[in-house]
Design a protein around this motif. Structure first.
Motif, short mmCIF file in Angstrom:
data_model
loop_
_atom_site.label_atom_id
_atom_site.label_comp_id
_atom_site.label_asym_id
_atom_site.label_seq_id
_atom_site.Cartn_x
_atom_site.Cartn_y
_atom_site.Cartn_z
N ASN A 1 -31.51 -30.14 14.65
CA ASN A 1 -31.47 -29.49 16.06
C ASN A 1 -30.20 -28.88 16.21
OD1 ASN A 1 -33.72 -30.45 16.38
ND2 ASN A 1 -33.17 -32.35 17.32
N VAL A 2 -29.21 -28.99 15.55
CA VAL A 2 -27.70 -28.68 15.69
C VAL A 2 -27.24 -27.80 14.56
CG1 VAL A 2 -25.24 -29.23 16.13
CG2 VAL A 2 -27.08 -30.63 17.05
N ARG A 3 -27.16 -27.90 13.29
CA ARG A 3 -26.62 -27.25 12.31
C ARG A 3 -27.34 -26.00 12.02
NH1 ARG A 3 -25.87 -32.82 9.66
NH2 ARG A 3 -23.44 -33.06 9.71
N PRO A 4 -28.87 -25.64 12.46
CA PRO A 4 -29.09 -24.25 12.29
C PRO A 4 -28.37 -23.34 13.19
CG PRO A 4 -30.73 -26.03 12.00
CD PRO A 4 -29.65 -26.82 12.52
N ALA A 5 -28.31 -23.89 14.41
CA ALA A 5 -27.50 -22.91 15.42
C ALA A 5 -26.07 -22.72 14.90
CB ALA A 5 -27.73 -23.45 16.86
N LEU A 6 -25.38 -23.80 14.59
CA LEU A 6 -24.07 -23.53 14.14
C LEU A 6 -23.81 -22.86 12.89
CD1 LEU A 6 -22.65 -27.37 14.49
CD2 LEU A 6 -22.34 -25.12 16.16
N ALA A 7 -24.80 -22.58 12.10
CA ALA A 7 -24.71 -21.99 10.72
C ALA A 7 -24.93 -20.50 10.82
CB ALA A 7 -26.09 -22.50 9.73
N GLU A 8 -25.61 -19.96 12.08
CA GLU A 8 -25.83 -18.66 12.60
C GLU A 8 -24.29 -18.25 12.92
OE1 GLU A 8 -28.56 -18.26 15.81
OE2 GLU A 8 -30.03 -19.12 14.75
N HIS A 9 -23.38 -18.92 13.32
CA HIS A 9 -22.02 -18.59 13.39
C HIS A 9 -20.90 -18.94 12.32
CE1 HIS A 9 -22.99 -17.34 17.72
NE2 HIS A 9 -24.02 -18.37 17.56
N HIS A 10 -21.64 -19.31 11.33
CA HIS A 10 -20.73 -19.90 10.04
C HIS A 10 -19.85 -20.94 10.23
CE1 HIS A 10 -21.87 -15.93 8.24
NE2 HIS A 10 -21.44 -15.37 9.29
N GLY A 11 -20.73 -22.03 10.91
CA GLY A 11 -19.93 -23.06 11.29
C GLY A 11 -20.70 -24.29 10.83
N ASN A 12 -20.31 -25.37 11.22
CA ASN A 12 -20.97 -26.83 10.95
C ASN A 12 -20.35 -27.87 11.97
OD1 ASN A 12 -22.67 -28.98 9.81
ND2 ASN A 12 -22.09 -28.47 7.85
N VAL A 13 -21.04 -29.07 11.69
CA VAL A 13 -20.43 -30.26 12.54
C VAL A 13 -20.42 -31.21 11.58
CG1 VAL A 13 -22.66 -30.87 13.59
CG2 VAL A 13 -20.71 -31.59 14.58
N MET A 14 -19.48 -32.22 11.70
CA MET A 14 -19.48 -33.25 10.87
C MET A 14 -18.97 -34.43 11.70
SD MET A 14 -19.46 -31.88 7.71
CE MET A 14 -18.98 -32.99 6.67
N ILE A 15 -19.87 -35.96 11.26
CA ILE A 15 -19.42 -37.04 11.94
C ILE A 15 -18.32 -37.56 11.57
CG2 ILE A 15 -20.24 -39.17 12.46
CD1 ILE A 15 -23.19 -38.06 12.24
#
Length: 95
Positions: free
Chosen positions: A15-29
């Protein structure tokens, strides 16, 4: 129900990483302690002026919906050490 890192990763993946990937980003815990999740944005999302909005409107919303036991999602922001070194060199007229 107690959330696990693996369960949170699954929600981030779906639910989160696909949206961030559109902006060439990611999230790490970074950590999960006492029902507080700490995350770090990476890639082009790191240091973005909209990072806090992204955390509140996307990451926190998805995580809290999936895991009501998570009390807060805190965005850890760090300055890239290379940028800090470059700034020091500029200020000291070494560049």
């Amino acid at each position: 129900m107690e959330a696990t890192i693996q369960q949170i990763e699954a929600v981030l993946d779906a639910n989160v990483r696909p949206a961030l990937a559109e902006h060439h980003g990611n999230v790490m815990i970074h950590s999960l302690e006492d029902h507080i999740l700490k995350v770090r944005l990476t890639g082009k999302c790191s240091g973005c002026p909209a990072a806090h909005s992204t955390n509140e409107e996307l990451i926190t919303a998805e995580i809290r919906t999936a895991f009501p036991s998570i009390l807060d999602v805190i965005l850890i922001e760090e300055i890239n050490p290379e940028l800090t070194l470059m700034a020091h060199k500029i200020l000291n007229h070494q560049i």
